[in-house]
Design an enzyme around this catalytic site. Sequence first.
Site, PDB file in Angstrom:
ATOM      1  N   THR A  94     -56.898  64.884  73.605  1.00 47.30           N
ATOM      2  CA  THR A  94     -57.422  64.108  72.627  1.00 47.30           C
ATOM      3  C   THR A  94     -58.512  64.760  71.704  1.00 47.30           C
ATOM      4  O   THR A  94     -59.274  65.766  72.177  1.00 47.30           O
ATOM      5  CB  THR A  94     -58.270  62.743  73.133  1.00 47.30           C
ATOM      6  N   ASP A  95     -58.840  64.155  70.462  1.00 49.15           N
ATOM      7  CA  ASP A  95     -59.607  65.209  69.570  1.00 49.15           C
ATOM      8  C   ASP A  95     -61.328  64.730  70.151  1.00 49.15           C
ATOM      9  O   ASP A  95     -62.037  65.710  69.864  1.00 49.15           O
ATOM     10  CB  ASP A  95     -59.947  64.471  68.189  1.00 49.15           C
ATOM     11  N   GLU A  96     -61.455  63.968  71.055  1.00 49.77           N
ATOM     12  CA  GLU A  96     -62.794  63.674  71.820  1.00 49.77           C
ATOM     13  C   GLU A  96     -63.189  64.600  72.513  1.00 49.77           C
ATOM     14  O   GLU A  96     -64.634  64.756  72.817  1.00 49.77           O
ATOM     15  CB  GLU A  96     -62.616  62.411  72.606  1.00 49.77           C
TER      16      GLU A  96
ATOM     17  N   LYS B 201     -60.746  64.725  79.870  1.00 57.33           N
ATOM     18  CA  LYS B 201     -59.560  65.015  79.373  1.00 57.33           C
ATOM     19  C   LYS B 201     -59.787  66.411  79.070  1.00 57.33           C
ATOM     20  O   LYS B 201     -58.780  67.193  79.072  1.00 57.33           O
ATOM     21  CB  LYS B 201     -59.563  64.256  77.991  1.00 57.33           C
TER      22      LYS B 201
ATOM     23  N   TYR C  73     -64.940  59.992  79.836  1.00 54.79           N
ATOM     24  CA  TYR C  73     -63.624  59.928  79.547  1.00 54.79           C
ATOM     25  C   TYR C  73     -63.264  61.499  79.078  1.00 54.79           C
ATOM     26  O   TYR C  73     -62.244  61.977  79.368  1.00 54.79           O
ATOM     27  CB  TYR C  73     -63.247  59.010  78.641  1.00 54.79           C
TER      28      TYR C  73
HETATM   29  P1  NAD Z   1     -53.163  53.316  77.770  1.00 54.40           P
HETATM   30  O1  NAD Z   1     -54.608  53.167  78.390  1.00 54.40           O
HETATM   31  O2  NAD Z   1     -52.758  52.376  76.871  1.00 54.40           O
HETATM   32  O3  NAD Z   1     -52.205  53.700  78.656  1.00 54.40           O
HETATM   33  C1  NAD Z   1     -52.343  54.575  79.727  1.00 54.40           C
HETATM   34  C2  NAD Z   1     -50.928  54.414  80.547  1.00 54.40           C
HETATM   35  O4  NAD Z   1     -51.182  55.388  81.731  1.00 54.40           O
HETATM   36  C3  NAD Z   1     -50.789  53.092  81.402  1.00 54.40           C
HETATM   37  O5  NAD Z   1     -49.469  52.574  81.122  1.00 54.40           O
HETATM   38  C4  NAD Z   1     -51.148  53.291  82.697  1.00 54.40           C
HETATM   39  O6  NAD Z   1     -50.549  52.017  83.559  1.00 54.40           O
HETATM   40  C5  NAD Z   1     -50.770  54.500  83.097  1.00 54.40           C
HETATM   41  N1  NAD Z   1     -51.531  55.258  83.974  1.00 54.40           N
HETATM   42  C6  NAD Z   1     -52.877  55.194  84.226  1.00 54.40           C
HETATM   43  N2  NAD Z   1     -53.183  56.042  85.363  1.00 54.40           N
HETATM   44  C7  NAD Z   1     -51.999  56.224  85.829  1.00 54.40           C
HETATM   45  C8  NAD Z   1     -51.765  57.037  86.953  1.00 54.40           C
HETATM   46  N3  NAD Z   1     -52.737  57.453  87.829  1.00 54.40           N
HETATM   47  N4  NAD Z   1     -50.259  57.299  87.243  1.00 54.40           N
HETATM   48  C9  NAD Z   1     -49.325  56.751  86.344  1.00 54.40           C
HETATM   49  N5  NAD Z   1     -49.585  56.240  85.428  1.00 54.40           N
HETATM   50  C10 NAD Z   1     -50.964  55.780  85.225  1.00 54.40           C
HETATM   51  O7  NAD Z   1     -53.485  54.686  76.902  1.00 54.40           O
HETATM   52  P2  NAD Z   1     -52.844  55.354  75.432  1.00 54.40           P
HETATM   53  O8  NAD Z   1     -53.976  54.882  74.375  1.00 54.40           O
HETATM   54  O9  NAD Z   1     -51.455  55.004  75.345  1.00 54.40           O
HETATM   55  O10 NAD Z   1     -53.134  56.890  75.544  1.00 54.40           O
HETATM   56  C11 NAD Z   1     -52.151  57.634  76.197  1.00 54.40           C
HETATM   57  C12 NAD Z   1     -52.593  59.242  76.256  1.00 54.40           C
HETATM   58  O11 NAD Z   1     -53.069  59.534  74.805  1.00 54.40           O
HETATM   59  C13 NAD Z   1     -53.770  59.403  77.116  1.00 54.40           C
HETATM   60  O12 NAD Z   1     -53.612  60.599  77.792  1.00 54.40           O
HETATM   61  C14 NAD Z   1     -54.880  59.321  76.051  1.00 54.40           C
HETATM   62  O13 NAD Z   1     -56.137  60.236  76.511  1.00 54.40           O
HETATM   63  C15 NAD Z   1     -54.291  60.168  74.808  1.00 54.40           C
HETATM   64  N6  NAD Z   1     -54.795  59.935  73.699  1.00 54.40           N
HETATM   65  C16 NAD Z   1     -54.933  58.550  73.050  1.00 54.40           C
HETATM   66  C17 NAD Z   1     -55.393  58.204  71.809  1.00 54.40           C
HETATM   67  C18 NAD Z   1     -55.801  56.654  71.409  1.00 54.40           C
HETATM   68  O14 NAD Z   1     -56.195  56.508  70.398  1.00 54.40           O
HETATM   69  N7  NAD Z   1     -55.263  55.673  72.132  1.00 54.40           N
HETATM   70  C19 NAD Z   1     -55.689  59.331  71.164  1.00 54.40           C
HETATM   71  C20 NAD Z   1     -55.345  60.643  71.429  1.00 54.40           C
HETATM   72  C21 NAD Z   1     -55.095  60.973  72.828  1.00 54.40           C
HETATM   73  O1  DAU Z   2     -60.239  59.862  69.402  1.00 56.46           O
HETATM   74  C1  DAU Z   2     -59.251  59.712  70.241  1.00 56.46           C
HETATM   75  C2  DAU Z   2     -59.534  58.516  71.354  1.00 56.46           C
HETATM   76  O2  DAU Z   2     -59.732  57.189  70.518  1.00 56.46           O
HETATM   77  C3  DAU Z   2     -58.751  58.560  72.430  1.00 56.46           C
HETATM   78  O3  DAU Z   2     -58.634  59.701  73.144  1.00 56.46           O
HETATM   79  C4  DAU Z   2     -59.363  57.234  73.400  1.00 56.46           C
HETATM   80  O4  DAU Z   2     -58.100  57.004  74.167  1.00 56.46           O
HETATM   81  C5  DAU Z   2     -59.269  56.072  72.487  1.00 56.46           C
HETATM   82  O5  DAU Z   2     -59.773  54.846  73.339  1.00 56.46           O
HETATM   83  C6  DAU Z   2     -60.225  56.154  71.276  1.00 56.46           C
HETATM   84  O6  DAU Z   2     -61.594  56.380  71.701  1.00 56.46           O
HETATM   85  P1  DAU Z   2     -62.569  55.657  70.768  1.00 56.46           P
HETATM   86  O7  DAU Z   2     -63.799  55.414  71.744  1.00 56.46           O
HETATM   87  O8  DAU Z   2     -62.837  56.526  69.621  1.00 56.46           O
HETATM   88  O9  DAU Z   2     -61.759  54.181  70.577  1.00 56.46           O
HETATM   89  P2  DAU Z   2     -62.434  52.622  70.586  1.00 56.46           P
HETATM   90  O10 DAU Z   2     -61.356  51.593  70.080  1.00 56.46           O
HETATM   91  O11 DAU Z   2     -62.958  52.292  71.878  1.00 56.46           O
HETATM   92  O12 DAU Z   2     -63.647  52.587  69.697  1.00 56.46           O
HETATM   93  C7  DAU Z   2     -63.562  52.898  68.196  1.00 56.46           C
HETATM   94  C8  DAU Z   2     -64.819  52.894  67.312  1.00 56.46           C
HETATM   95  O13 DAU Z   2     -65.029  51.522  67.452  1.00 56.46           O
HETATM   96  C9  DAU Z   2     -66.011  53.618  68.151  1.00 56.46           C
HETATM   97  O14 DAU Z   2     -66.824  54.250  67.116  1.00 56.46           O
HETATM   98  C10 DAU Z   2     -66.541  52.626  68.930  1.00 56.46           C
HETATM   99  C11 DAU Z   2     -66.354  51.405  68.104  1.00 56.46           C
HETATM  100  N1  DAU Z   2     -66.263  50.161  68.753  1.00 56.46           N
HETATM  101  C12 DAU Z   2     -65.377  49.979  69.808  1.00 56.46           C
HETATM  102  C13 DAU Z   2     -65.354  48.917  70.395  1.00 56.46           C
HETATM  103  C14 DAU Z   2     -64.241  48.528  71.600  1.00 56.46           C
HETATM  104  C15 DAU Z   2     -66.897  48.927  68.412  1.00 56.46           C
HETATM  105  O15 DAU Z   2     -68.040  48.896  67.431  1.00 56.46           O
HETATM  106  N2  DAU Z   2     -66.965  47.667  69.145  1.00 56.46           N
HETATM  107  C16 DAU Z   2     -65.962  47.542  70.144  1.00 56.46           C
HETATM  108  O16 DAU Z   2     -65.923  46.547  70.789  1.00 56.46           O
END
Ligand code: NAD
Ligand code: DAU
Length: 338
Positions: free
Chosen positions: A126-128, A154, A150
């Site tokens: 992730t970019d985080e 990662k 988190y």
């Molecule tokens: P999500 O939370 O929606 O899904 C995670 C999935 O992983 C779920 O289906 C969960 O059941 C499964 N899981 C969790 N722990 C597990 C384990 N121990 N064994 C097997 N399965 C397990 O997450 P997402 O938003 O789809 O993110 C997917 C991937 O992409 C993650 O690695 C996250 O770090 C990365 N990512 C997410 C974002 C974003 O904006 N959502 C951005 C960049 C990278």
């Molecule tokens: O940047 C990639 C990441 O983006 C992924 O690696 C993570 O898995 C994904 O959860 C996401 O992280 P963020 O923390 O950026 O996403 P989130 O949707 O939780 O929050 C986005 C922004 O919105 C952040 O600045 C916090 C703010 N926020 C979030 C929630 C849930 C609020 O203001 N109120 C809220 O209730």
Amino acid sequence: MTTYLITGGSGFIGSNFIRYLLNKDPDSTVINLDKLTYAGNQENLRDIENDSRYHFVYGDICDESVVNEIFVTQKPDIVINFAAESHVDRSIGKPDDFIKTDVFGVFVLLEASKKYGVDFFIQISTDEVYGSIDKGYFQETDQLMPSSPYSATKAGGERLAFSYFVTYNLPVIITRASNNFGPYQYPEKLIPLFITNALENKFLPLYGDGKNVRDWLFVEDHCEAILYLIRKGTIGETYNIGSGNEMQNIEITNLILEYLKKPSSLIKPVKDRLGHDRRYALDCTKLHSLGWRSAVNFNKGMRTTIEWYKSNEEWWEKIKSGEFLDFYKSHYKLSYTS
Ligand code: NAD
Ligand code: DAU
């Protein structure tokens, strides 16, 4: 015929990826290994569950015996590790499972891949991992300064994957994508939480001053970029995946309310997230130079997303009346309903 081991395929990005892959590559077979945590949902792949090319395995990536059994019986060519604990707020409250899945789980998958051999191991990072940046854009070579449990786990997971490339020559590629949005995203994340709360006439809990910036990537663009890197990427390399759609949280909030014709009085400023990263922004020159660019315009992606949540109330109402509700009541310590 290529066999993919997709972990975390029942979550948001994983399920979108599996659907995308089976459409794009008719000769592929998918093994989806998922623990079905609160974020995993078999409804996300209901439309393809009877496809003969799709196989679901219920299990934990930390469980060596389940993982090894898949390698012995299914012989995957490509591993794509999406499985993770993914929500920053939950990692602040209780980091335990993040350390297990996002670090130890990656180790178990790497060990099996080393032992049995694979053509590619794609670690979805992730970019985080870079931490926050006030001005400018992070490049792949910049230092990692993760600031939440988190993002720290990662960073640990992806660096471990890199070490398996350097030390054992495992064919690893690491991706660092920006914030994804789109259908099937668990409604704890900003965009689906705010869309569904607005539809229910509930408060939209905006953290701090609402001016934190994220770069929003439509999930299908992310899926396309991953497949692109399997064809064009270089083993051992790390790639940023972003779209250049930088937005403040308050701008996204207003856009959702305007689209749904809801009043701005629904916005409720709440206490800021601990250690809240101010801005994420990626320099994607490395990926662009391979010929890939995100294709989905932000407004179009938002329309698609909002319309999807409007048409799929049953999907999110079920989630929001279950485990989600307990988490949110304790997380915000305020009346959740307006
Ligand atoms: P999500 O939370 O929606 O899904 C995670 C999935 O992983 C779920 O289906 C969960 O059941 C499964 N899981 C969790 N722990 C597990 C384990 N121990 N064994 C097997 N399965 C397990 O997450 P997402 O938003 O789809 O993110 C997917 C991937 O992409 C993650 O690695 C996250 O770090 C990365 N990512 C997410 C974002 C974003 O904006 N959502 C951005 C960049 C990278
Ligand atoms: O940047 C990639 C990441 O983006 C992924 O690696 C993570 O898995 C994904 O959860 C996401 O992280 P963020 O923390 O950026 O996403 P989130 O949707 O939780 O929050 C986005 C922004 O919105 C952040 O600045 C916090 C703010 N926020 C979030 C929630 C849930 C609020 O203001 N109120 C809220 O209730």
